[in-house]
Design a protein around this motif. Sequence first.
Motif, short mmCIF file in Angstrom:
data_model
loop_
_atom_site.label_atom_id
_atom_site.label_comp_id
_atom_site.label_asym_id
_atom_site.label_seq_id
_atom_site.Cartn_x
_atom_site.Cartn_y
_atom_site.Cartn_z
N MET A 135 -8.52 2.13 7.75
CA MET A 135 -7.38 1.22 7.83
C MET A 135 -6.76 1.40 9.22
O MET A 135 -6.65 2.54 9.69
CB MET A 135 -6.34 1.50 6.75
CG MET A 135 -6.91 1.51 5.35
SD MET A 135 -5.64 1.76 4.07
CE MET A 135 -5.03 0.06 3.88
N GLY A 136 -6.38 0.30 9.84
CA GLY A 136 -5.86 0.46 11.18
C GLY A 136 -5.05 -0.72 11.67
O GLY A 136 -4.91 -1.73 10.98
N ASN B 61 -2.89 0.70 -1.71
CA ASN B 61 -3.79 0.08 -0.73
C ASN B 61 -3.01 -0.45 0.47
O ASN B 61 -3.21 -1.58 0.93
CB ASN B 61 -4.60 -1.04 -1.37
CG ASN B 61 -5.65 -0.52 -2.32
OD1 ASN B 61 -6.28 0.50 -2.06
ND2 ASN B 61 -5.83 -1.19 -3.44
N THR B 62 -2.11 0.37 0.96
CA THR B 62 -1.22 -0.03 2.03
C THR B 62 -1.30 0.95 3.19
O THR B 62 -1.37 2.17 2.98
CB THR B 62 0.23 -0.13 1.53
OG1 THR B 62 0.29 -1.10 0.48
CG2 THR B 62 1.18 -0.54 2.63
N VAL B 63 -1.27 0.40 4.39
CA VAL B 63 -1.24 1.22 5.60
C VAL B 63 0.06 0.92 6.34
O VAL B 63 0.53 -0.22 6.36
CB VAL B 63 -2.47 0.95 6.50
CG1 VAL B 63 -2.54 -0.50 6.96
CG2 VAL B 63 -2.49 1.90 7.69
N TYR B 64 0.62 1.95 6.93
CA TYR B 64 1.90 1.84 7.63
C TYR B 64 1.74 2.29 9.07
O TYR B 64 0.91 3.16 9.39
CB TYR B 64 2.97 2.72 6.96
CG TYR B 64 3.16 2.47 5.50
CD1 TYR B 64 2.51 3.24 4.54
CD2 TYR B 64 3.98 1.44 5.04
CE1 TYR B 64 2.66 3.02 3.19
CE2 TYR B 64 4.15 1.20 3.69
CZ TYR B 64 3.49 2.00 2.77
OH TYR B 64 3.65 1.76 1.43
N CYS C 180 1.03 -3.04 5.88
CA CYS C 180 -0.08 -3.95 5.60
C CYS C 180 -0.63 -3.61 4.22
O CYS C 180 -1.13 -2.49 4.02
CB CYS C 180 -1.16 -3.83 6.66
SG CYS C 180 -2.65 -4.78 6.31
N ALA C 181 -0.51 -4.56 3.31
CA ALA C 181 -0.98 -4.35 1.95
C ALA C 181 -2.28 -5.10 1.73
O ALA C 181 -2.37 -6.31 2.03
CB ALA C 181 0.08 -4.81 0.96
N ALA C 182 -3.26 -4.41 1.20
CA ALA C 182 -4.55 -5.02 0.89
C ALA C 182 -4.61 -5.34 -0.59
O ALA C 182 -4.17 -4.55 -1.43
CB ALA C 182 -5.69 -4.08 1.27
#
Length: 115
Positions: A34-35, A76-79, A22-24
């Motif tokens: 971030m979740g 700014n990415t969550v994995y 998920c890229a912000a």
Amino acid sequence: QVQLVESGGGLVQPGGSLRLSCAASGTIFSINIMGWYRTAPGKQRELVASISSGGSTNYGDSVKGRSTISRDDRKNTVYLQMNSLKPEDTAVYSCMVTYVGVDYWGQGTQVTVSS
């Protein structure tokens, strides 16, 4: 304003693995939380995993030991890495970030675990 773009969903066999991203984007200086959440058919939305800006993680009971959340603040990415997937993991997975006290949500990505 923060925009979120999720990717990585799809069809996977039981026991398989999947990695969601998920890229912000937007005018972002530092994202707090971030979740990932998920909504299965006929069920309420539930927390899958979250990670704070300091790296503290929190996992839902249903995925503990099978999932790992991580973040790359330069991007700014969550994995979300999910392993040993089960049919009951089938759901729409939605990314959520908290920025300046406001929660932003992605559109969601479908994950289907089936043989």
